[in-house]
Design a protein around this motif. Structure first.
Motif, mmCIF file in Angstrom:
data_model
loop_
_atom_site.group_PDB
_atom_site.id
_atom_site.type_symbol
_atom_site.label_atom_id
_atom_site.label_comp_id
_atom_site.label_asym_id
_atom_site.label_seq_id
_atom_site.Cartn_x
_atom_site.Cartn_y
_atom_site.Cartn_z
ATOM 1 N N LEU A 259 -1.345 7.788 -10.388
ATOM 2 C CA LEU A 259 -1.338 6.445 -10.987
ATOM 3 C C LEU A 259 -0.530 5.468 -10.147
ATOM 4 C CD1 LEU A 259 -1.052 7.127 -14.817
ATOM 5 C CD2 LEU A 259 -3.082 6.591 -13.453
ATOM 6 N N CYS A 260 0.554 5.932 -9.556
ATOM 7 C CA CYS A 260 1.335 5.072 -8.667
ATOM 8 C C CYS A 260 0.488 4.656 -7.463
ATOM 9 C CB CYS A 260 2.596 5.792 -8.225
ATOM 10 S SG CYS A 260 3.652 4.777 -7.171
ATOM 11 N N ALA A 261 -0.258 5.601 -6.899
ATOM 12 C CA ALA A 261 -1.135 5.283 -5.769
ATOM 13 C C ALA A 261 -2.196 4.269 -6.192
ATOM 14 C CB ALA A 261 -1.794 6.546 -5.227
ATOM 15 N N ALA A 262 -2.781 4.456 -7.369
ATOM 16 C CA ALA A 262 -3.789 3.517 -7.867
ATOM 17 C C ALA A 262 -3.193 2.116 -7.996
ATOM 18 C CB ALA A 262 -4.343 3.993 -9.204
ATOM 19 N N PHE A 263 -1.972 2.038 -8.504
ATOM 20 C CA PHE A 263 -1.303 0.744 -8.636
ATOM 21 C C PHE A 263 -1.078 0.104 -7.263
ATOM 22 C CE2 PHE A 263 2.703 -1.623 -8.458
ATOM 23 C CZ PHE A 263 2.373 -2.693 -9.290
ATOM 24 N N LEU A 264 -0.580 0.883 -6.306
ATOM 25 C CA LEU A 264 -0.332 0.330 -4.971
ATOM 26 C C LEU A 264 -1.613 -0.123 -4.283
ATOM 27 C CD1 LEU A 264 2.461 2.668 -3.550
ATOM 28 C CD2 LEU A 264 2.656 0.244 -4.114
ATOM 29 N N PHE A 265 -2.696 0.624 -4.457
ATOM 30 C CA PHE A 265 -3.975 0.188 -3.887
ATOM 31 C C PHE A 265 -4.449 -1.107 -4.545
ATOM 32 C CE2 PHE A 265 -4.674 4.624 -2.299
ATOM 33 C CZ PHE A 265 -4.895 4.286 -0.978
ATOM 34 N N SER A 266 -4.248 -1.221 -5.852
ATOM 35 C CA SER A 266 -4.607 -2.466 -6.551
ATOM 36 C C SER A 266 -3.787 -3.635 -6.025
ATOM 37 C CB SER A 266 -4.379 -2.324 -8.062
ATOM 38 O OG SER A 266 -5.188 -1.327 -8.592
ATOM 39 N N LEU A 267 -2.486 -3.401 -5.851
ATOM 40 C CA LEU A 267 -1.609 -4.442 -5.329
ATOM 41 C C LEU A 267 -2.016 -4.834 -3.913
ATOM 42 C CD1 LEU A 267 0.898 -6.170 -5.857
ATOM 43 C CD2 LEU A 267 2.291 -4.270 -5.006
ATOM 44 N N ALA A 268 -2.377 -3.857 -3.087
ATOM 45 C CA ALA A 268 -2.833 -4.149 -1.726
ATOM 46 C C ALA A 268 -4.111 -4.990 -1.751
ATOM 47 C CB ALA A 268 -3.063 -2.850 -0.953
ATOM 48 N N GLY A 269 -5.004 -4.689 -2.686
ATOM 49 C CA GLY A 269 -6.218 -5.497 -2.819
ATOM 50 C C GLY A 269 -5.907 -6.924 -3.239
ATOM 51 N N LEU A 270 -4.941 -7.075 -4.134
ATOM 52 C CA LEU A 270 -4.535 -8.412 -4.574
ATOM 53 C C LEU A 270 -3.917 -9.196 -3.417
ATOM 54 C CD1 LEU A 270 -4.199 -10.387 -6.952
ATOM 55 C CD2 LEU A 270 -1.962 -9.343 -7.361
ATOM 56 N N VAL A 271 -3.053 -8.558 -2.648
ATOM 57 C CA VAL A 271 -2.444 -9.212 -1.486
ATOM 58 C C VAL A 271 -3.536 -9.592 -0.482
ATOM 59 C CG1 VAL A 271 -0.912 -8.871 0.508
ATOM 60 C CG2 VAL A 271 -0.189 -8.132 -1.769
ATOM 61 N N THR A 272 -4.495 -8.705 -0.285
ATOM 62 C CA THR A 272 -5.609 -9.006 0.626
ATOM 63 C C THR A 272 -6.353 -10.246 0.166
ATOM 64 O OG1 THR A 272 -5.886 -6.676 1.223
ATOM 65 C CG2 THR A 272 -7.766 -8.117 1.601
ATOM 66 N N SER A 273 -6.682 -10.306 -1.130
ATOM 67 C CA SER A 273 -7.467 -11.438 -1.630
ATOM 68 C C SER A 273 -6.691 -12.745 -1.614
ATOM 69 C CB SER A 273 -7.978 -11.144 -3.040
ATOM 70 O OG SER A 273 -6.916 -11.162 -3.971
ATOM 71 N N ARG A 274 -5.376 -12.672 -1.775
ATOM 72 C CA ARG A 274 -4.561 -13.891 -1.869
ATOM 73 C C ARG A 274 -3.993 -14.372 -0.532
ATOM 74 N NH1 ARG A 274 -5.901 -15.884 -6.695
ATOM 75 N NH2 ARG A 274 -5.402 -14.467 -8.387
#
Length: 186
Positions: free
Chosen positions: A162-177
């Motif tokens: 779940l921590c990995a899933a969260f970090l990947f989500s955060l990386a996607g958000l940083v990518t989009s922003r």
């Protein structure tokens, strides 16, 4: 700012993908207490690595056509979903399939992120950019196993997924922003 963001994305994604390294054999043993743990853990990691090699080639080509930023966002989302699903894995077959999917997405991530760094590197400073990237990767490779182990101690063997899933989500958000839209169509 986009270059620093790309390094942050690399750090999050590499850390995420390395969290499970030391606990994977224990997780496999939990799923198959009477099985050949070393062999099955090797199959799990091998499926991820093989899919990653294929994903780097295939999704690298796709990112050249549709844009590195777009592939990074898609691979981040796919990785987040696949790692969250691994939290619920009930048997080794499911884990192998989900790890293969995660490896495929990571291969696309590596190719698209490397191309992004190449595009963002200032002329005459490519060596410094790639050297910094190697440092970021080494930092993640060193820290992630310790963090993954600590998370497993606190939240159990499923927690790091779940921590990995969260970090990947955060990386996607940083990518989009924070990554320039110009990377969407090179």
């Amino acid at each position: 700012r986009p270059l620093v963001s790309a390094f942050g994305i690399r750090l999050m994604m590499r850390t995420s993908s390395r969290l499970m390294g030391p606990i994977m054999p224990l997780f496999v043993q939990m799923l198959v207490p009477d099985g050949r743990v070393a062999t099955l853990a090797g199959l799990v990691r091998g499926a991820s690595a093989a899919a990653g090699a294929g994903g780097a080639i295939a999704l690298g080509r796709v990112s050249d056509r549709v844009g590195h930023r777009r592939v990074l966002m898609g691979c981040s989302l796919a990785s987040a979903i696949l790692y969250a699903a691994q939290f619920f894995a009930a048997n080794v077959t499911q884990l192998i399939i989900l790890q293969a999917g995660s490896g495929l997405a990571m291969g696309g991530t590596l190719a698209a992120l490397s191309a992004t760094l190449a595009n963002l590197a200032p002329e005459g400073h490519q060596g410094a950019v790639y050297g910094t990237d190697a440092t970021v990767v080494s930092l993640a490779n060193g820290v992630a196993p310790m963090v993954g182990t600590a998370l497993a101690m606190v939240w159990g063997l499923r927690g790091p997924f779940l921590c990995a899933a969260f970090l990947f989500s955060l990386a996607g958000l940083v990518t989009s922003r924070l990554l320039p839209r110009a990377l969407a169509h090179p």
